[in-house]
Each structure stands twice: as structure tokens, then as C-alpha cells.
Design a protein around this motif. Structure first.
Motif, mmCIF file in Angstrom:
data_model
loop_
_atom_site.group_PDB
_atom_site.id
_atom_site.type_symbol
_atom_site.label_atom_id
_atom_site.label_comp_id
_atom_site.label_asym_id
_atom_site.label_seq_id
_atom_site.Cartn_x
_atom_site.Cartn_y
_atom_site.Cartn_z
ATOM 1 N N VAL A 198 24.048 -2.272 -27.300
ATOM 2 C CA VAL A 198 24.230 -2.702 -25.907
ATOM 3 C C VAL A 198 24.995 -1.638 -25.127
ATOM 4 N N GLU A 199 26.052 -1.096 -25.727
ATOM 5 C CA GLU A 199 26.832 -0.059 -25.059
ATOM 6 C C GLU A 199 25.966 1.157 -24.734
ATOM 7 N N GLN A 200 25.121 1.546 -25.679
ATOM 8 C CA GLN A 200 24.295 2.729 -25.483
ATOM 9 C C GLN A 200 23.216 2.513 -24.423
ATOM 10 N N SER A 201 22.717 1.278 -24.341
ATOM 11 C CA SER A 201 21.638 1.018 -23.383
ATOM 12 C C SER A 201 22.154 0.585 -22.017
ATOM 13 N N ALA A 202 23.452 0.329 -21.909
ATOM 14 C CA ALA A 202 24.008 -0.170 -20.650
ATOM 15 C C ALA A 202 23.691 0.701 -19.437
ATOM 16 N N PRO A 203 23.788 2.045 -19.559
ATOM 17 C CA PRO A 203 23.533 2.873 -18.372
ATOM 18 C C PRO A 203 22.139 2.714 -17.762
ATOM 19 N N VAL A 204 21.168 2.250 -18.557
ATOM 20 C CA VAL A 204 19.812 2.104 -18.008
ATOM 21 C C VAL A 204 19.449 0.636 -17.792
ATOM 22 N N ALA A 205 20.427 -0.243 -17.934
ATOM 23 C CA ALA A 205 20.171 -1.662 -17.718
ATOM 24 C C ALA A 205 20.029 -1.963 -16.228
ATOM 25 N N PHE A 206 19.382 -3.067 -15.920
ATOM 26 C CA PHE A 206 19.170 -3.517 -14.550
ATOM 27 C C PHE A 206 18.593 -2.408 -13.666
ATOM 28 N N PRO A 207 17.455 -1.848 -14.027
ATOM 29 C CA PRO A 207 16.849 -0.797 -13.200
ATOM 30 C C PRO A 207 16.315 -1.366 -11.884
ATOM 31 N N PHE A 208 16.167 -0.508 -10.926
ATOM 32 C CA PHE A 208 15.593 -0.915 -9.636
ATOM 33 C C PHE A 208 14.409 0.011 -9.371
ATOM 34 N N PRO A 209 13.234 -0.361 -9.873
ATOM 35 C CA PRO A 209 12.081 0.542 -9.808
ATOM 36 C C PRO A 209 11.619 0.806 -8.378
ATOM 37 N N ALA A 210 10.826 1.863 -8.246
ATOM 38 C CA ALA A 210 10.372 2.314 -6.923
ATOM 39 C C ALA A 210 9.618 1.231 -6.177
ATOM 40 N N ARG A 211 8.823 0.444 -6.878
ATOM 41 C CA ARG A 211 8.029 -0.581 -6.177
ATOM 42 C C ARG A 211 8.938 -1.606 -5.499
ATOM 43 N N CYS A 213 12.094 -0.955 -4.578
ATOM 44 C CA CYS A 213 12.761 -0.208 -3.515
ATOM 45 C C CYS A 213 11.867 -0.161 -2.277
ATOM 46 N N ASN A 214 10.602 0.165 -2.503
ATOM 47 C CA ASN A 214 9.645 0.246 -1.398
ATOM 48 C C ASN A 214 9.508 -1.092 -0.693
ATOM 49 N N ARG A 215 9.492 -2.186 -1.467
ATOM 50 C CA ARG A 215 9.320 -3.514 -0.880
ATOM 51 C C ARG A 215 10.505 -3.875 0.013
ATOM 52 N N VAL A 216 11.735 -3.596 -0.472
ATOM 53 C CA VAL A 216 12.928 -3.910 0.314
ATOM 54 C C VAL A 216 12.968 -3.070 1.588
ATOM 55 N N VAL A 217 12.714 -1.776 1.435
ATOM 56 C CA VAL A 217 12.723 -0.876 2.585
ATOM 57 C C VAL A 217 11.706 -1.308 3.630
ATOM 58 N N ALA A 218 10.498 -1.639 3.154
ATOM 59 C CA ALA A 218 9.432 -2.044 4.079
ATOM 60 C C ALA A 218 9.805 -3.317 4.824
ATOM 61 N N ALA A 219 10.404 -4.269 4.098
ATOM 62 C CA ALA A 219 10.770 -5.532 4.726
ATOM 63 C C ALA A 219 11.858 -5.335 5.769
ATOM 64 N N VAL A 220 12.844 -4.512 5.456
ATOM 65 C CA VAL A 220 13.932 -4.268 6.407
ATOM 66 C C VAL A 220 13.425 -3.533 7.638
ATOM 67 N N LEU A 221 12.600 -2.504 7.418
ATOM 68 C CA LEU A 221 12.060 -1.754 8.547
ATOM 69 C C LEU A 221 11.185 -2.637 9.428
ATOM 70 N N ALA A 222 10.440 -3.549 8.777
ATOM 71 C CA ALA A 222 9.600 -4.460 9.542
ATOM 72 C C ALA A 222 10.452 -5.412 10.377
ATOM 73 N N ALA A 223 11.566 -5.874 9.825
ATOM 74 C CA ALA A 223 12.442 -6.776 10.554
ATOM 75 C C ALA A 223 13.100 -6.045 11.716
ATOM 76 N N ILE A 224 13.504 -4.800 11.508
ATOM 77 C CA ILE A 224 14.110 -4.014 12.581
ATOM 78 C C ILE A 224 13.095 -3.779 13.704
ATOM 79 N N GLU A 225 11.901 -3.451 13.280
ATOM 80 C CA GLU A 225 10.839 -3.213 14.274
ATOM 81 C C GLU A 225 10.582 -4.451 15.085
ATOM 82 N N ALA A 226 10.659 -5.631 14.415
ATOM 83 C CA ALA A 226 10.401 -6.883 15.136
ATOM 84 C C ALA A 226 11.449 -7.142 16.188
ATOM 85 N N THR A 227 12.687 -6.731 15.960
ATOM 86 C CA THR A 227 13.760 -6.996 16.932
ATOM 87 C C THR A 227 13.646 -6.092 18.140
#
Length: 229
Positions: A198-211, A213-227
Motif C-alpha cells: 500500500v505504501e509503495q502504491s500510494a503515490p499513484v492512488a486515486f488517479p484523475f485521468p485525462a477523460r 479532466c476533460n469532462r470537468v473542464v468542458a462542464a465548467v467552461l460551458a457553465a461560464i459561457e452560459a453566464t
């Protein structure tokens, strides 16, 4: 006897092992398949605990079943057939281990290591959960493989295969107290090994993959654009 019939009989709790043995002795040799299908997993785990070499496991399993078949007249029903069969499988595996060590010694003039490098029957339906379960199983297998042989065998029979203390002691030819002590020590070893993993694998735990990241970014940008409208 057709294979499908053997599979069905193997799952039928009304047909006891002792009855199958009696009928095989009486000449219904095809019924031996029922015993093999019933106990393949337990025999595999017993042999695997000793050898740690998948390349040899099936060969040793086959030899164990052949030896048991030739000795069916010696089965008296004083212990469960599964316990009797596991005991034979363990002896076959130990014999293979001794021969391997001897051959290694003769080959290079040194003491043979007698070790080799290192499942799943029920997996979640979700692909990500399946991957996690398989990875956890792999970590567990590696940790178990690193246990000393006597501890590994007890852990395999008691915890992984689920034999009770009495049956494990009978199969191994030791007392129940020995089984309990070895199981306790095996668990202590594994807790330490898994903690390290567990100690050795901890640094790569809970990854946040690109897909994601892209989804969150797209949603935020879409919400900003809507305002802005």
C-alpha cells in the motif's frame, strides 16, 4: 458418462464422496471424474502452495489424481475424501520440489533454490471494479508466494480454500495447535507485506485521468459561457 453429466453429479450434494468412491471401486471408473471436478480447486491450491510454479501445477495435479486412483482401496472414510486427496497432492508436490532441488544441485554444483516465480471465480460486473479486484488478487498472490513454505501452505488451505482447522491439520499431518500458530504467523507476515504494498502504491492512488479532466473542464467552461449570455 458424458462430461455434462459428470458436472451435474459433481454439484449434487446427495451423492456423497464416499458413495462415489465405492462405485468407482466397484467398476464405475468414469465416476472418478466427479471426484476430480469436485476437488480440483482444493487440489490446485494445495499444489500451488508448495510449488509456486504454474507450469508444473497441472502436471503434479494429474499425478496426484492418478496416485489417489491407484490407492482408492486404502481410503477408509476415516477422514473426508477431500482431506485424503489434499494430503496426497501435498506429498506429490513436495516430491516434485525435492526432485527439482536435487536436479538444480546436480546441474550447477550448488544448493538448489527450489522456488519459482510466481483467479478469480467471482468478479464484479463493472469493468473498473473487475480491474481493481484482479489487481488486489495479484497483490495478494504475490504476498502469499513470499511466505515461508509451511506458513504459505497453512494459509492457502485455511484462508483461501476454507478448510477448517481439523481438516487442515489432518491433510498436513500436524496438530491443530500447529495449524493455528502457523496461520497466526502467516497473517502477521501478510499484514506487513500488504502494508508495504500500500505504501509503495500510494503515490499513484486515486488517479484523475485525462477523460475526467476533460469532462470537468468542458462542464465548467460551458457553465461560464452560459453566464455570459
Amino acid at each position: 458418462m458424458e462430461r455434462i453429466a459428470a458436472t451435474e453429479l459433481a454439484l449434487d450434494p446427495r451423492l456423497l464422496d464416499e458413495e462415489v468412491v465405492r462405485r468407482v471401486r466397484a467398476g464405475e471408473t468414469a465416476l472418478y471424474e466427479v471426484l476430480m471436478r469436485r476437488h480440483n480447486r482444493a487440489v490446485y491450491r494445495a499444489v500451488r502452495a508448495i510449488l509456486r510454479d504454474e507450469a508444473e501445477v497441472e502436471d503434479v495435479m494429474q499425478q496426484a489424481y492418478l496416485r489417489a486412483y491407484s490407492r482408492l482401496d486404502q481410503f477408509r472414510g476415516e477422514a473426508r475424501f477431500s482431506t485424503w486427496m489434499i494430503s496426497i497432492a501435498l506429498n506429490e508436490a513436495r516430491g516434485r520440489l525435492r526432485r527439482r532441488a536435487t536436479e538444480a544441485t546436480l546441474d550447477d554444483g550448488t544448493e538448489g533454490d527450489a522456488t519459482a516465480p510466481g483467479f478469480s471465480e467471482t468478479l464484479p460486473s463493472d469493468p473498473e471494479q473487475q480491474a481493481s479486484a484482479l489487481e488486489l488478487a495479484s497483490i495478494t498472490e504475490r504476498a502469499v508466494d513470499r511466505l515461508p513454505s509451511d506458513l504459505r501452505t497453512v494459509f492457502m488451505l485455511r484462508t483461501i480454500e476454507g478448510l477448517d482447522t481439523a481438516d487442515a491439520a489432518e491433510a498436513l499431518g500436524v496438530s491443530e495447535d500447529v495449524v493455528k500458530t502457523r496461520l497466526h504467523r502467516a497473517r502477521a507476515h501478510l499484514r506487513a507485506a500488504l502494508a508495504d504494498a500500500v505504501e509503495q502504491s500510494a503515490p499513484v492512488a486515486f488517479p484523475f485521468p485525462a477523460r475526467r479532466c476533460n469532462r470537468v473542464v468542458a462542464a465548467v467552461l460551458a457553465a461560464i459561457e452560459a453566464t455570459r449570455h
